[in-house]
Design a protein around this motif. Sequence first.
Motif, PDB file in Angstrom:
ATOM      1  N   UNK A   3      11.107  -9.210  -4.064  1.00  0.00           N
ATOM      2  CA  UNK A   3      11.582  -8.631  -5.329  1.00  0.00           C
ATOM      3  C   UNK A   3      10.517  -7.728  -5.942  1.00  0.00           C
ATOM      4  N   UNK A   4       9.268  -8.179  -5.917  1.00  0.00           N
ATOM      5  CA  UNK A   4       8.184  -7.383  -6.493  1.00  0.00           C
ATOM      6  C   UNK A   4       8.011  -6.061  -5.751  1.00  0.00           C
ATOM      7  N   UNK A  11       3.504  -9.080 -10.758  1.00  0.00           N
ATOM      8  CA  UNK A  11       4.957  -8.853 -10.745  1.00  0.00           C
ATOM      9  C   UNK A  11       5.667 -10.010 -10.048  1.00  0.00           C
ATOM     10  N   UNK A  12       5.077 -10.496  -8.950  1.00  0.00           N
ATOM     11  CA  UNK A  12       5.709 -11.562  -8.171  1.00  0.00           C
ATOM     12  C   UNK A  12       5.519 -12.941  -8.792  1.00  0.00           C
ATOM     13  N   UNK A  13       4.537 -13.061  -9.670  1.00  0.00           N
ATOM     14  CA  UNK A  13       4.281 -14.357 -10.285  1.00  0.00           C
ATOM     15  C   UNK A  13       3.517 -15.304  -9.363  1.00  0.00           C
ATOM     16  N   UNK A  14       2.648 -14.738  -8.527  1.00  0.00           N
ATOM     17  CA  UNK A  14       1.779 -15.551  -7.672  1.00  0.00           C
ATOM     18  C   UNK A  14       0.340 -15.151  -7.975  1.00  0.00           C
ATOM     19  N   UNK A  15      -0.599 -15.994  -7.603  1.00  0.00           N
ATOM     20  CA  UNK A  15      -2.002 -15.658  -7.873  1.00  0.00           C
ATOM     21  C   UNK A  15      -2.475 -14.584  -6.901  1.00  0.00           C
ATOM     22  N   UNK A  16      -3.489 -13.829  -7.354  1.00  0.00           N
ATOM     23  CA  UNK A  16      -4.065 -12.794  -6.510  1.00  0.00           C
ATOM     24  C   UNK A  16      -4.696 -13.408  -5.272  1.00  0.00           C
ATOM     25  N   UNK A  17      -5.343 -14.544  -5.429  1.00  0.00           N
ATOM     26  CA  UNK A  17      -5.975 -15.191  -4.270  1.00  0.00           C
ATOM     27  C   UNK A  17      -4.924 -15.642  -3.258  1.00  0.00           C
ATOM     28  N   UNK A  25       0.826  -1.207   0.000  1.00  0.00           N
ATOM     29  CA  UNK A  25       0.000   0.000   0.000  1.00  0.00           C
ATOM     30  C   UNK A  25       0.865   1.264   0.000  1.00  0.00           C
ATOM     31  N   UNK A  26       1.988   1.228   0.718  1.00  0.00           N
ATOM     32  CA  UNK A  26       2.860   2.411   0.749  1.00  0.00           C
ATOM     33  C   UNK A  26       3.452   2.701  -0.624  1.00  0.00           C
ATOM     34  N   UNK A  27       3.568   1.651  -1.460  1.00  0.00           N
ATOM     35  CA  UNK A  27       4.090   1.821  -2.819  1.00  0.00           C
ATOM     36  C   UNK A  27       2.964   2.006  -3.833  1.00  0.00           C
ATOM     37  N   UNK A  28       1.729   2.106  -3.287  1.00  0.00           N
ATOM     38  CA  UNK A  28       0.545   2.329  -4.118  1.00  0.00           C
ATOM     39  C   UNK A  28       0.380   1.258  -5.198  1.00  0.00           C
ATOM     40  N   UNK A  29       0.631   0.017  -4.812  1.00  0.00           N
ATOM     41  CA  UNK A  29       0.458  -1.115  -5.724  1.00  0.00           C
ATOM     42  C   UNK A  29      -0.823  -1.855  -5.379  1.00  0.00           C
ATOM     43  N   UNK A  30      -1.581  -2.232  -6.382  1.00  0.00           N
ATOM     44  CA  UNK A  30      -2.777  -3.040  -6.148  1.00  0.00           C
ATOM     45  C   UNK A  30      -2.352  -4.479  -5.881  1.00  0.00           C
ATOM     46  N   UNK A  31      -3.287  -5.247  -5.355  1.00  0.00           N
ATOM     47  CA  UNK A  31      -2.996  -6.668  -5.146  1.00  0.00           C
ATOM     48  C   UNK A  31      -2.740  -7.351  -6.482  1.00  0.00           C
ATOM     49  N   UNK A  32      -3.544  -6.985  -7.496  1.00  0.00           N
ATOM     50  CA  UNK A  32      -3.402  -7.601  -8.820  1.00  0.00           C
ATOM     51  C   UNK A  32      -2.023  -7.334  -9.403  1.00  0.00           C
TER      52      UNK A  32
END
Length: 184
Positions: free
Chosen positions: A56-57, A28-34, A16-23
């Motif tokens: 890394x993401x 970026x990380x290569x994991x599922x949103x769930x 959240x501090x980097x203003x990134x959505x979960x999606x």
Amino acid sequence: MELTRAVGENIKRIRKSKKLSMERTAAIAGVSRSMLGQIERGEANPSVAVVGKLALALKVPAQVLLENDAFEPLELVRELDTKPVRLDGGKAVLRPSFPYDDVTRQENFFLDLYISARYAPEPSVPGCICHATVMSGSVKLTAQDEDFQLLERDALRFAADRPYRFENMTNSTARLLLSYRYLK
């Protein structure tokens, strides 16, 4: 705090501090949103590989995601639960306000100096600093080979790893708040 929950809270706070959505973070990380949602809620225990991908993401060291200081920001300390120490023949009373805390690396005390009282503790550990605030009265504080006349609401920061002392300079009780900070 449980480590799984701490990791989830760390990831969510940094994301959240980097203003990134979960999606976006999940992509970026290569994991599922769930999976990311389960991790952030503390419902899933991520593997070391997943923690590495998320670090890394988020562009932070993996150890930052694993921090678990168990710090509770709200803590009440009642005077009746603390034990005062009488010094200088009973003319000085030192009472803990907040005990030493590993996270903040500090502790606080109330110091009451009755008429003609003196308080000269042993120097603390290297790197310790003290913030002394006079709440009432007048105090002579000797620190770092200098004398300071402190009046009500005056404050002085000094190295507490060298000799220092307090002396009541009035015909009434002087009260101080001492905050010790232990630097790394």
